[in-house]
Design a protein around this motif. Sequence first.
Motif, PDB file in Angstrom:
ATOM      1  N   GLY A   6       0.820  -1.213   0.000  1.00 37.25           N
ATOM      2  CA  GLY A   6       0.000   0.000   0.000  1.00 37.25           C
ATOM      3  C   GLY A   6       0.854   1.263   0.000  1.00 37.25           C
ATOM      4  O   GLY A   6       0.332   2.376   0.017  1.00 37.25           O
ATOM      5  N   TYR A   7       2.185   1.090  -0.017  1.00 39.47           N
ATOM      6  CA  TYR A   7       3.113   2.225  -0.054  1.00 39.47           C
ATOM      7  C   TYR A   7       3.474   2.543  -1.497  1.00 39.47           C
ATOM      8  O   TYR A   7       3.413   1.676  -2.363  1.00 39.47           O
ATOM      9  CB  TYR A   7       4.382   1.885   0.735  1.00 39.47           C
ATOM     10  CG  TYR A   7       4.413   2.545   2.090  1.00 39.47           C
ATOM     11  CD1 TYR A   7       3.495   2.198   3.070  1.00 39.47           C
ATOM     12  CD2 TYR A   7       5.372   3.513   2.391  1.00 39.47           C
ATOM     13  CE1 TYR A   7       3.527   2.801   4.308  1.00 39.47           C
ATOM     14  CE2 TYR A   7       5.409   4.123   3.636  1.00 39.47           C
ATOM     15  CZ  TYR A   7       4.481   3.764   4.587  1.00 39.47           C
ATOM     16  OH  TYR A   7       4.519   4.377   5.802  1.00 39.47           O
ATOM     17  N   HIS A   8       3.897   3.771  -1.723  1.00 40.93           N
ATOM     18  CA  HIS A   8       4.153   4.218  -3.085  1.00 40.93           C
ATOM     19  C   HIS A   8       5.644   4.368  -3.355  1.00 40.93           C
ATOM     20  O   HIS A   8       6.284   5.240  -2.757  1.00 40.93           O
ATOM     21  CB  HIS A   8       3.482   5.573  -3.315  1.00 40.93           C
ATOM     22  CG  HIS A   8       1.995   5.526  -3.140  1.00 40.93           C
ATOM     23  ND1 HIS A   8       1.414   5.396  -1.911  1.00 40.93           N
ATOM     24  CD2 HIS A   8       1.000   5.555  -4.046  1.00 40.93           C
ATOM     25  CE1 HIS A   8       0.097   5.361  -2.061  1.00 40.93           C
ATOM     26  NE2 HIS A   8      -0.182   5.466  -3.346  1.00 40.93           N
ATOM     27  N   LEU A  48       8.666   5.934  -5.153  1.00 42.59           N
ATOM     28  CA  LEU A  48       8.709   7.289  -5.696  1.00 42.59           C
ATOM     29  C   LEU A  48      10.114   7.641  -6.173  1.00 42.59           C
ATOM     30  O   LEU A  48      11.093   6.925  -5.915  1.00 42.59           O
ATOM     31  CB  LEU A  48       8.219   8.305  -4.647  1.00 42.59           C
ATOM     32  CG  LEU A  48       8.856   8.272  -3.256  1.00 42.59           C
ATOM     33  CD1 LEU A  48      10.170   9.030  -3.219  1.00 42.59           C
ATOM     34  CD2 LEU A  48       7.891   8.875  -2.235  1.00 42.59           C
ATOM     35  N   GLY A  57      10.260   7.397   9.756  1.00 40.09           N
ATOM     36  CA  GLY A  57       9.339   7.681   8.651  1.00 40.09           C
ATOM     37  C   GLY A  57      10.073   7.650   7.328  1.00 40.09           C
ATOM     38  O   GLY A  57      11.312   7.579   7.281  1.00 40.09           O
ATOM     39  N   ALA A  58       9.296   7.701   6.240  1.00 39.71           N
ATOM     40  CA  ALA A  58       9.874   7.559   4.900  1.00 39.71           C
ATOM     41  C   ALA A  58      10.887   8.670   4.582  1.00 39.71           C
ATOM     42  O   ALA A  58      11.827   8.461   3.827  1.00 39.71           O
ATOM     43  CB  ALA A  58       8.758   7.543   3.860  1.00 39.71           C
ATOM     44  N   TYR A 108      10.897   4.166  -1.079  1.00 43.07           N
ATOM     45  CA  TYR A 108       9.842   4.970  -0.470  1.00 43.07           C
ATOM     46  C   TYR A 108      10.369   6.353  -0.095  1.00 43.07           C
ATOM     47  O   TYR A 108       9.688   7.126   0.578  1.00 43.07           O
ATOM     48  CB  TYR A 108       9.298   4.285   0.787  1.00 43.07           C
ATOM     49  CG  TYR A 108       8.662   2.937   0.549  1.00 43.07           C
ATOM     50  CD1 TYR A 108       7.870   2.711  -0.577  1.00 43.07           C
ATOM     51  CD2 TYR A 108       8.847   1.900   1.455  1.00 43.07           C
ATOM     52  CE1 TYR A 108       7.281   1.468  -0.799  1.00 43.07           C
ATOM     53  CE2 TYR A 108       8.267   0.659   1.253  1.00 43.07           C
ATOM     54  CZ  TYR A 108       7.491   0.441   0.120  1.00 43.07           C
ATOM     55  OH  TYR A 108       6.912  -0.778  -0.078  1.00 43.07           O
ATOM     56  N   THR A 163      -0.572  13.610   4.999  1.00 44.28           N
ATOM     57  CA  THR A 163       0.118  12.833   3.960  1.00 44.28           C
ATOM     58  C   THR A 163      -0.675  11.580   3.555  1.00 44.28           C
ATOM     59  O   THR A 163      -0.888  11.352   2.358  1.00 44.28           O
ATOM     60  CB  THR A 163       1.538  12.463   4.438  1.00 44.28           C
ATOM     61  OG1 THR A 163       2.240  13.682   4.697  1.00 44.28           O
ATOM     62  CG2 THR A 163       2.300  11.671   3.392  1.00 44.28           C
ATOM     63  N   PRO A 164      -1.147  10.748   4.513  1.00 45.33           N
ATOM     64  CA  PRO A 164      -1.917   9.569   4.092  1.00 45.33           C
ATOM     65  C   PRO A 164      -3.161   9.945   3.278  1.00 45.33           C
ATOM     66  O   PRO A 164      -3.489   9.278   2.300  1.00 45.33           O
ATOM     67  CB  PRO A 164      -2.300   8.889   5.418  1.00 45.33           C
ATOM     68  CG  PRO A 164      -1.310   9.390   6.405  1.00 45.33           C
ATOM     69  CD  PRO A 164      -0.922  10.767   5.968  1.00 45.33           C
ATOM     70  N   PHE A 170      -2.125  10.761  -0.294  1.00 47.67           N
ATOM     71  CA  PHE A 170      -1.814   9.532  -1.045  1.00 47.67           C
ATOM     72  C   PHE A 170      -3.103   8.774  -1.395  1.00 47.67           C
ATOM     73  O   PHE A 170      -3.217   8.215  -2.490  1.00 47.67           O
ATOM     74  CB  PHE A 170      -0.854   8.629  -0.257  1.00 47.67           C
ATOM     75  CG  PHE A 170       0.604   8.959  -0.477  1.00 47.67           C
ATOM     76  CD1 PHE A 170       1.224   8.673  -1.685  1.00 47.67           C
ATOM     77  CD2 PHE A 170       1.358   9.561   0.527  1.00 47.67           C
ATOM     78  CE1 PHE A 170       2.564   8.966  -1.894  1.00 47.67           C
ATOM     79  CE2 PHE A 170       2.697   9.860   0.325  1.00 47.67           C
ATOM     80  CZ  PHE A 170       3.299   9.566  -0.887  1.00 47.67           C
TER      81      PHE A 170
HETATM   82  O1  C5P Z   1       6.443   7.337   6.379  1.00 41.83           O
HETATM   83  P1  C5P Z   1       5.522   8.473   6.679  1.00 41.83           P
HETATM   84  O2  C5P Z   1       5.001   8.443   8.087  1.00 41.83           O
HETATM   85  O3  C5P Z   1       6.069   9.778   6.269  1.00 41.83           O
HETATM   86  O4  C5P Z   1       4.277   8.239   5.716  1.00 41.83           O
HETATM   87  C1  C5P Z   1       2.960   8.656   6.027  1.00 41.83           C
HETATM   88  C2  C5P Z   1       1.973   7.891   5.145  1.00 41.83           C
HETATM   89  O5  C5P Z   1       2.105   8.294   3.772  1.00 41.83           O
HETATM   90  C3  C5P Z   1       2.140   6.396   5.109  1.00 41.83           C
HETATM   91  O6  C5P Z   1       1.451   5.779   6.157  1.00 41.83           O
HETATM   92  C4  C5P Z   1       1.557   6.022   3.755  1.00 41.83           C
HETATM   93  O7  C5P Z   1       0.146   5.969   3.846  1.00 41.83           O
HETATM   94  C5  C5P Z   1       1.919   7.206   2.902  1.00 41.83           C
HETATM   95  N1  C5P Z   1       3.145   6.999   2.101  1.00 41.83           N
HETATM   96  C6  C5P Z   1       3.086   6.216   0.945  1.00 41.83           C
HETATM   97  N2  C5P Z   1       4.203   6.055   0.166  1.00 41.83           N
HETATM   98  C7  C5P Z   1       5.363   6.669   0.488  1.00 41.83           C
HETATM   99  C8  C5P Z   1       5.455   7.487   1.654  1.00 41.83           C
HETATM  100  C9  C5P Z   1       4.314   7.620   2.438  1.00 41.83           C
HETATM  101  O8  C5P Z   1       2.031   5.660   0.636  1.00 41.83           O
HETATM  102  N3  C5P Z   1       6.418   6.510  -0.297  1.00 41.83           N
END
Ligand code: C5P
Length: 289
Positions: A23-25, A27, A137-138, A154, A179-180, A183
């Motif tokens: 479910g992560y993207h 990038l 976090g990402a 990510y 952010t979620p 996305f």
């Molecule tokens: O990692 P972080 O807490 O910054 O990400 C917040 C939310 O953003 C994640 O839970 C996810 O839903 C989304 N996300 C994503 N793909 C990424 C970074 C974040 O889907 N590359």
Amino acid sequence: MIQKLAQAKVNLYLHVAPPDDKGYHPLQSLVVFADIGDEIVLQSGTSGEALTLKIDGPFAEGLGGGEDNLVVKAVRRFEQATGVAVAADIRLTKALPVASGIGGGSADAGAVLHLLRRTYAPDMPDRDLEALAAAVGADGVMCLWARAAIAEGYGERLTPVTVPSMPAVLVNPGIDCSTPAVFRQYDAHGHFENTDTKHTFIDISSADALVSALANTRNDLEAPAIALKPEIHEVLAVLKTQPEAWFARMSGSGATCFALCRSDEDAEGLRRRLDGLWPRAWVRACRLG
Ligand code: C5P
């Protein structure tokens, strides 16, 4: 007492692929760092046994100092990894708007990790510090190093790049962007396009070359963020018509937007005009690099 600036991050472009099976993207993004940010001060061993976190500054309000604060999370990760019980007073001066696409929380975590290593574990290798930042976090790893890079995966896989130092103005209209949620909106309505433009940015020697290369890139989260917060569209529309704005775009998942300028004088002039136009917005002139 030691201190560190937690520099704001700006995504000059941000190409987002469809979500993977987690479910992560995946990038690809060119990230650069501003010479402005939050400030972290660490004083070890003053108040006895415990960790204290005090938060002040213009964006302190509404930001809890509890276990879900990214500074505290970073301290806990550091304690688990090293066995050190951190007894220190930490002050976070929150100068960057919260949840605003410029990595404030991750930058705070990165800065505190540097200060903790310096104080308690000077022999900790970079890769171990990086693992602690990644857990936050990402954006954790990019904000730990705060150096211009192409981020992939990510956001944690970094290729350092050299970019010219660019005068810029950052504008946040005073709205936070989840952010979620951005996305999710992207998944519902996104047009998935080619994400790979990395080769174009490995060797950028001049501001002209940077700006013309950026013209062929996107922030794929701009449209979904605007769908959720239409004020972002207004900010960008105005920014793009200003004579000093060489290039304008939203950063990260919003709502902060940036304009690149040809000179510091242009950036300062633009800041002044936008401050007058939007007295309640956060508007700052800075250098990105
Ligand atoms: O990692 P972080 O807490 O910054 O990400 C917040 C939310 O953003 C994640 O839970 C996810 O839903 C989304 N996300 C994503 N793909 C990424 C970074 C974040 O889907 N590359």
